[in-house]
Design a protein around this motif. Structure first.
Motif, mmCIF file in Angstrom:
data_model
loop_
_atom_site.group_PDB
_atom_site.id
_atom_site.type_symbol
_atom_site.label_atom_id
_atom_site.label_comp_id
_atom_site.label_asym_id
_atom_site.label_seq_id
_atom_site.Cartn_x
_atom_site.Cartn_y
_atom_site.Cartn_z
ATOM 1 N N MET A 1 0.840 -1.196 0.000
ATOM 2 C CA MET A 1 0.000 0.000 0.000
ATOM 3 C C MET A 1 0.873 1.244 0.000
ATOM 4 O O MET A 1 1.646 1.464 0.930
ATOM 5 N N LYS A 2 0.757 2.046 -1.054
ATOM 6 C CA LYS A 2 1.568 3.265 -1.136
ATOM 7 C C LYS A 2 0.994 4.312 -0.177
ATOM 8 O O LYS A 2 -0.178 4.256 0.190
ATOM 9 N N LEU A 3 1.810 5.305 0.162
ATOM 10 C CA LEU A 3 1.319 6.353 1.045
ATOM 11 C C LEU A 3 0.255 7.204 0.360
ATOM 12 O O LEU A 3 -0.586 7.817 1.014
ATOM 13 N N LEU A 4 0.275 7.237 -0.989
ATOM 14 C CA LEU A 4 -0.797 7.948 -1.710
ATOM 15 C C LEU A 4 -2.144 7.289 -1.393
ATOM 16 O O LEU A 4 -3.135 7.965 -1.126
ATOM 17 N N THR A 5 -2.175 5.961 -1.421
ATOM 18 C CA THR A 5 -3.415 5.247 -1.131
ATOM 19 C C THR A 5 -3.828 5.449 0.321
ATOM 20 O O THR A 5 -4.996 5.685 0.618
ATOM 21 N N GLU A 44 3.596 15.730 -13.984
ATOM 22 C CA GLU A 44 2.228 16.206 -14.187
ATOM 23 C C GLU A 44 1.271 15.536 -13.221
ATOM 24 O O GLU A 44 0.420 16.186 -12.612
ATOM 25 N N PHE A 45 1.428 14.218 -13.084
ATOM 26 C CA PHE A 45 0.542 13.456 -12.209
ATOM 27 C C PHE A 45 0.723 13.896 -10.754
ATOM 28 O O PHE A 45 -0.247 14.145 -10.037
ATOM 29 N N ILE A 46 1.984 14.027 -10.325
ATOM 30 C CA ILE A 46 2.269 14.409 -8.945
ATOM 31 C C ILE A 46 1.710 15.796 -8.652
ATOM 32 O O ILE A 46 1.115 16.042 -7.606
ATOM 33 N N SER A 47 1.874 16.692 -9.616
ATOM 34 C CA SER A 47 1.372 18.051 -9.472
ATOM 35 C C SER A 47 -0.118 18.046 -9.197
ATOM 36 O O SER A 47 -0.612 18.743 -8.302
ATOM 37 N N ARG A 48 -0.864 17.215 -9.953
ATOM 38 C CA ARG A 48 -2.314 17.158 -9.769
ATOM 39 C C ARG A 48 -2.686 16.470 -8.474
ATOM 40 O O ARG A 48 -3.641 16.857 -7.813
ATOM 41 N N LEU A 58 0.025 13.071 5.314
ATOM 42 C CA LEU A 58 1.157 12.403 4.680
ATOM 43 C C LEU A 58 2.379 12.457 5.600
ATOM 44 O O LEU A 58 3.074 11.450 5.797
ATOM 45 N N CYS A 59 2.616 13.640 6.193
ATOM 46 C CA CYS A 59 3.761 13.795 7.097
ATOM 47 C C CYS A 59 3.640 12.866 8.292
ATOM 48 O O CYS A 59 4.600 12.194 8.672
ATOM 49 N N LYS A 60 2.443 12.829 8.879
ATOM 50 C CA LYS A 60 2.218 11.991 10.050
ATOM 51 C C LYS A 60 2.464 10.522 9.705
ATOM 52 O O LYS A 60 3.106 9.785 10.468
ATOM 53 N N ALA A 61 1.942 10.080 8.543
ATOM 54 C CA ALA A 61 2.102 8.679 8.137
ATOM 55 C C ALA A 61 3.572 8.342 7.931
ATOM 56 O O ALA A 61 4.063 7.308 8.402
ATOM 57 N N ALA A 62 4.303 9.221 7.232
ATOM 58 C CA ALA A 62 5.724 8.961 6.983
ATOM 59 C C ALA A 62 6.498 8.891 8.300
ATOM 60 O O ALA A 62 7.401 8.065 8.478
ATOM 61 N N HIS A 91 8.512 10.759 -4.238
ATOM 62 C CA HIS A 91 9.164 9.709 -3.460
ATOM 63 C C HIS A 91 8.280 9.244 -2.310
ATOM 64 O O HIS A 91 8.107 8.043 -2.080
ATOM 65 N N PHE A 92 7.705 10.201 -1.578
ATOM 66 C CA PHE A 92 6.919 9.816 -0.404
ATOM 67 C C PHE A 92 5.557 9.242 -0.775
ATOM 68 O O PHE A 92 5.063 8.332 -0.119
ATOM 69 N N LEU A 93 4.951 9.758 -1.818
ATOM 70 C CA LEU A 93 3.617 9.282 -2.191
ATOM 71 C C LEU A 93 3.657 7.931 -2.893
ATOM 72 O O LEU A 93 2.788 7.082 -2.682
#
Lengths: 128, 280
Positions: A1-5, A44-48, A58-62, A91-93
């Motif tokens: 599971m990625k952090l994005l998910t 482009e994807f990351i930007s969106r 995200l910070c808390k999860a990392a 990188h983090f997402l």
């Protein structure tokens, strides 16, 4: 599971939960249960996605995973043109993956186990 | 033939270890899934050359997800069968996988996704697999949670196998109740084999539906024999002879019998006359 998910997952399908976000992450032994991959960078994807992402979550999860080195504490202005920021966000997402652990509902404490990279979000009949 | 899968067992049981493996080894199945996935992505009408964040509903072993990856999108898949997800993991699909029941609602934040696809999964929601299940309620919970986790203006495309028209009615009514607009696109409506149903749902207010494939009868369904043309050829075989049961045919037949020396009634003005249709 990625952090994005993880960043978009909630426990709001449970009875009695209002927001159900963000879900806590607990990994029992960080060494074996978090993986770092190499994923193709798409600015482009990351930007969106940055528009949709909840950065503090995200910070808390990392942090919980012990992988928060070099993570910017907030989204910078004009991030669309800041390649360095986008690369870090990428990188983090997209490159940090939780393999085994638990996701925790912030309102009920209910645990959703993550096994082999797959979170189990199935609720019991009396929970929905 | 064992009949429809969803009448045999709930999906997490039907798609156990063996079936999951079989499903993903069957090359014909894989080809069909690939074609349907590509068509579904086409119907999504995503902006060109833009990688999007898509949710694959009932992603199974990741066959449809691979089409999304190929087209440059980032996807997350949800499925209720851990065996199928296991196969997806083995195949090292790019998308993140989640074990979940669509009928319990999608556990995502508002606006998380730019689009949704679903291949051969929606019909499973129409059956009550447990005593407590109410299909209409589960469909509503599914559609309303889907509506909220899609960003405004995005679409959801479902290829599915409806059992009958009341199932289609049930599904579309719950989707509309949840706020979606849109409707059913039926490709190759005149071919039993090639006919495919795509439910196209939109979040941005009423828009025209995309055109279906194979509606022009001259356009052949791919990989199908042109049966209708063959049938026409058979009909023309009686060319040159009188059509059966007409007066001319009766007279010709009586002549044939006389030539064969069989006892035949004399022809009269009543031979082959139009009879009044019976009213039983």
């Amino acid at each position: 599971m990625k952090l994005l998910t993880h960043n978009i997952l909630t426990s709001k399908c449970l009875k009695g939960v209002t927001v159900g976000y963000p879900l806590g992450i607990v990994c029992h032994t960080q060494a074996k249960e978090v993986k770092v991959n190499e994923v193709e960078f798409n600015p482009e994807f990351i930007s969106r996605m940055i528009q949709k992402v909840d950065w503090p979550a995200l910070c808390k999860a990392a942090e919980n995973l012990g992988h928060s080195d070099d993570l910017p504490p907030a989204v910078v202005d004009d991030y669309e043109n800041n390649e360095e920021f986008l690369k870090k966000a990428h990188h983090f997402l997209m490159e940090i993956e939780v393999i085994n652990g638990d996701l925790i509902c912030p309102e009920t404490g209910r645990k959703f186990p993550v096994t082999d990279g797959i979170p189990n979000m199935l609720a019991n009949e009396d929970e929905v | 033939m064992s009949g429809r899968p969803e009448h045999q067992a709930p999906p997490e049981i039907f798609y156990g270890e063996d079936e999951a493996r079989k499903y993903t080894r069957n090359t014909r199945m894989m080809e069909i899934q690939l074609v349907m996935s590509e068509r579904a992505v086409e119907l999504l009408c995503l902006p060109e050359n833009q990688p999007c964040h898509i949710i694959d509903l009932g992603c199974g072993s990741g066959l449809s997800g691979e089409t999304l990856t190929e087209q440059g999108h980032v996807w997350t898949g949800v499925d209720i069968s851990s065996a199928m997800l296991g196969v997806a993991k083995e195949r090292e699909v790019e998308g993140d996988l989640i074990l979940g029941d669509l009928g319990q609602g999608l556990p995502f934040r508002a606006g998380a996704f730019d689009g949704a696809i679903s291949i051969s999964a929606l019909q499973w929601l129409c059956n009550a697999d447990q005593k407590s299940h109410n299909p209409a309620k589960r469909l509503y919970i599914f559609f309303s949670s889907l509506y909220s986790c899609l960003s405004r203006g995005s679409r959801a495309v479902f290829q599915f196998y409806p059992e009958n028209s009341s199932q289609v009615e049930l599904i579309t009514s719950q989707a509309m109740k949840a706020g979606f607009t849109g409707g059913l696109v039926v490709d190759y409506p005149n071919s039993t084999k090639a006919k495919k149903f795509f439910l196209c749902l939109m979040t941005g207010g009423q828009q025209p539906l995309p055109a279906a494939l194979g509606v022009d009868s001259r356009e052949d369904a791919p990989n199908c024999v042109a049966f209708s043309q063959k049938r026409d050829r058979m009909k023309q075989l009686r060319a040159g002879k009188a059509p059966k049961k007409s007066r001319d045919w009766i007279l010709e037949k009586k002549e044939r019998r006389r030539r064969q020396g069989k006892e035949t009634r004399e022809d009269s003005k009543f031979t082959g006359r139009k009879r009044q249709s019976h009213v039983w």
